[in-house]
Motif scaffolding. Structure first.
Motif, PDB file in Angstrom:
ATOM      1  N   THR A   1       0.784  -1.260  -0.076  1.00 54.87           N
ATOM      2  CA  THR A   1       0.068  -0.102   0.043  1.00 54.87           C
ATOM      3  C   THR A   1       0.774   1.240   0.040  1.00 54.87           C
ATOM      4  OG1 THR A   1      -1.622  -1.284   1.220  1.00 54.87           O
ATOM      5  CG2 THR A   1      -1.802   1.228   1.084  1.00 54.87           C
TER       6      THR A   1
ATOM      7  N   SER B   1      -4.189   1.764  -2.935  1.00 56.51           N
ATOM      8  CA  SER B   1      -4.225   0.674  -2.189  1.00 56.51           C
ATOM      9  C   SER B   1      -3.660  -0.422  -2.999  1.00 56.51           C
ATOM     10  CB  SER B   1      -5.828   0.501  -1.977  1.00 56.51           C
ATOM     11  OG  SER B   1      -6.477   0.167  -3.073  1.00 56.51           O
ATOM     12  N   GLN B   2      -3.288  -0.126  -4.054  1.00 63.46           N
ATOM     13  CA  GLN B   2      -2.846  -1.039  -4.885  1.00 63.46           C
ATOM     14  C   GLN B   2      -3.603  -2.317  -5.520  1.00 63.46           C
ATOM     15  OE1 GLN B   2      -0.180   0.136  -6.208  1.00 63.46           O
ATOM     16  NE2 GLN B   2       1.564   0.619  -4.916  1.00 63.46           N
ATOM     17  N   SER B   3      -4.917  -1.985  -5.559  1.00 65.16           N
ATOM     18  CA  SER B   3      -6.010  -3.057  -5.764  1.00 65.16           C
ATOM     19  C   SER B   3      -5.677  -4.111  -7.019  1.00 65.16           C
ATOM     20  CB  SER B   3      -7.543  -2.329  -5.870  1.00 65.16           C
ATOM     21  OG  SER B   3      -7.412  -1.513  -6.876  1.00 65.16           O
ATOM     22  N   SER B   4      -4.971  -3.213  -8.113  1.00 68.15           N
ATOM     23  CA  SER B   4      -4.673  -4.134  -9.038  1.00 68.15           C
ATOM     24  C   SER B   4      -3.584  -5.232  -8.819  1.00 68.15           C
ATOM     25  CB  SER B   4      -4.029  -3.246 -10.357  1.00 68.15           C
ATOM     26  OG  SER B   4      -2.825  -2.601  -9.876  1.00 68.15           O
TER      27      SER B   4
ATOM     28  N   ARG C   1      -3.473  -6.917  -5.977  1.00 73.16           N
ATOM     29  CA  ARG C   1      -4.277  -7.685  -5.320  1.00 73.16           C
ATOM     30  C   ARG C   1      -5.100  -8.638  -6.031  1.00 73.16           C
ATOM     31  NH1 ARG C   1      -2.316  -5.779  -0.579  1.00 73.16           N
ATOM     32  NH2 ARG C   1      -2.110  -3.465  -0.673  1.00 73.16           N
ATOM     33  N   SER C   2      -5.453  -8.349  -7.268  1.00 72.09           N
ATOM     34  CA  SER C   2      -6.445  -8.844  -8.074  1.00 72.09           C
ATOM     35  C   SER C   2      -6.007 -10.352  -8.467  1.00 72.09           C
ATOM     36  CB  SER C   2      -6.565  -7.968  -9.399  1.00 72.09           C
ATOM     37  OG  SER C   2      -5.443  -8.189 -10.123  1.00 72.09           O
ATOM     38  N   GLN C   3      -4.688 -10.850  -8.565  1.00 71.66           N
ATOM     39  CA  GLN C   3      -4.379 -12.221  -8.814  1.00 71.66           C
ATOM     40  C   GLN C   3      -3.230 -12.501  -7.957  1.00 71.66           C
ATOM     41  OE1 GLN C   3      -3.323 -13.057 -13.008  1.00 71.66           O
ATOM     42  NE2 GLN C   3      -4.566 -11.403 -13.687  1.00 71.66           N
TER      43      GLN C   3
ATOM     44  N   VAL D   1       0.425 -10.870  -6.575  1.00 68.89           N
ATOM     45  CA  VAL D   1       0.680 -10.581  -5.065  1.00 68.89           C
ATOM     46  C   VAL D   1       2.092 -11.243  -4.955  1.00 68.89           C
ATOM     47  CG1 VAL D   1       0.135 -11.425  -2.769  1.00 68.89           C
ATOM     48  CG2 VAL D   1      -1.643 -10.753  -4.339  1.00 68.89           C
TER      49      VAL D   1
ATOM     50  N   SER E   1       0.980  -5.358 -13.483  1.00 71.09           N
ATOM     51  CA  SER E   1      -0.336  -5.942 -13.723  1.00 71.09           C
ATOM     52  C   SER E   1      -0.563  -5.417 -15.139  1.00 71.09           C
ATOM     53  CB  SER E   1      -1.397  -5.485 -12.753  1.00 71.09           C
ATOM     54  OG  SER E   1      -1.379  -3.867 -12.692  1.00 71.09           O
ATOM     55  N   ASP E   2       0.167  -4.573 -15.603  1.00 69.80           N
ATOM     56  CA  ASP E   2       0.003  -4.478 -17.331  1.00 69.80           C
ATOM     57  C   ASP E   2       0.944  -4.916 -18.274  1.00 69.80           C
ATOM     58  OD1 ASP E   2      -0.016  -1.181 -16.106  1.00 69.80           O
ATOM     59  OD2 ASP E   2       1.587  -1.944 -17.150  1.00 69.80           O
TER      60      ASP E   2
END
Ligand SMILES: [Zn+2]
Length: 252
Positions: free
Chosen positions: A55, A80-83, A85-87, A91, A126-127
């Motif tokens: 975070t 929050s860096q939600s992207s 935590r999506s996979q 992580v 993530s991208d």
């Protein structure tokens, strides 16, 4: 006790006594910091999210002169860096980066370039090709702390190395066939792997992470990284095992 304001990425958190949390943060202005967040363990779940690893937070802290543990307060989430935590794979990559930073840096060792590298890497995991992001991050962070492997000539005799080359984790660089028998830590390194590492070192981060890498070169770079860090760190990184179990390999 000076009051300071900063921002940073949460690297680790552990419970402290009954109600507090001991947080490790990689800050923009002061490098790695240990912050005691008093009385926060009974906070609502939504407020506890600010202490999750990766975070991006802003915070105030009371700097203690005679201790490395400072009193943290007013911590707010910037991202929050939600992207991430999506996979589970993201992580695992992010856990590896945070553990590496936590291991390589001492407290109060400011390094704005490493901070920016971590910020770009979290943004890019993530991208694109996360494995490439991790390899580029490793090399560029090694350059920041003065551990960059020698890649253009033999690290032992300084001769140019042509087709056949070896890598020495112990001496930190490539080795020519003449010097190779004197170093038991060596293993062969392909020309493609050498050229890829050199490209990572000499290119800007955003260009380096876009390089398309074959599966075989990707696997070779991963082996080199594991052997290099295993040799130079006192203990194996916990996240390396996690990473090899859950993270998919690049298929480009
Ligand atoms: Zn040599």
């Amino acid at each position: 006790m000076a009051i300071r304001k900063d921002e940073g990425f949460v690297l680790a958190r552990i419970p402290f006594r009954e109600t507090s949390i001991l947080l490790t943060v990689f800050s923009q202005n002061s490098g790695k910091l240990k912050l005691l967040m008093k009385g926060v363990r009974n906070d609502k779940r939504s407020k506890l999210a600010r202490f999750e690893p990766f975070t991006h937070v802003s915070f105030v802290y009371y700097e203690k002169i005679k201790s490395d543990l400072h009193l943290g307060t007013d911590m707010e989430i910037l991202n929050s860096q939600s992207s991430l935590r999506s996979q589970i794979a993201f992580v695992s990559y992010a856990s590896y980066l945070t553990e590496l930073v936590d291991t390589l840096f001492h407290v109060h060792d400011p390094c704005r370039d490493a901070y920016e590298l971590l910020r770009y890497s979290f943004k890019s995991l993530s991208d694109g090709a996360p494995e490439t992001v991790v390899r580029v991050f490793e090399l560029k962070v090694l350059a920041e702390i003065g551990w960059l492997p020698t890649l253009t000539k033999c690290v032992s005799c300084a001769e140019q190395v042509n087709q056949l080359a070896y890598f020495s984790p112990r001496q930190g660089g490539i080795i020519c066939p003449k010097c190779e028998p004197k170093d038991v830590s060596t293993f062969p390194i392909s020309r493609g792997a050498r050229e890829t590492l050199l490209y990572f070192v000499t290119s800007k981060f955003q260009d380096a992470i876009r390089l398309k890498i074959s599966v075989s070169i990707g696997q070779e770079l991963k082996r080199i990284s594991e052997k290099f860090f295993r040799f130079h760190l006192d203990y194996p990184l916990r996240s390396t095992k996690f990473l090899s179990e859950v993270a998919p390999f690049p298929t480009t």
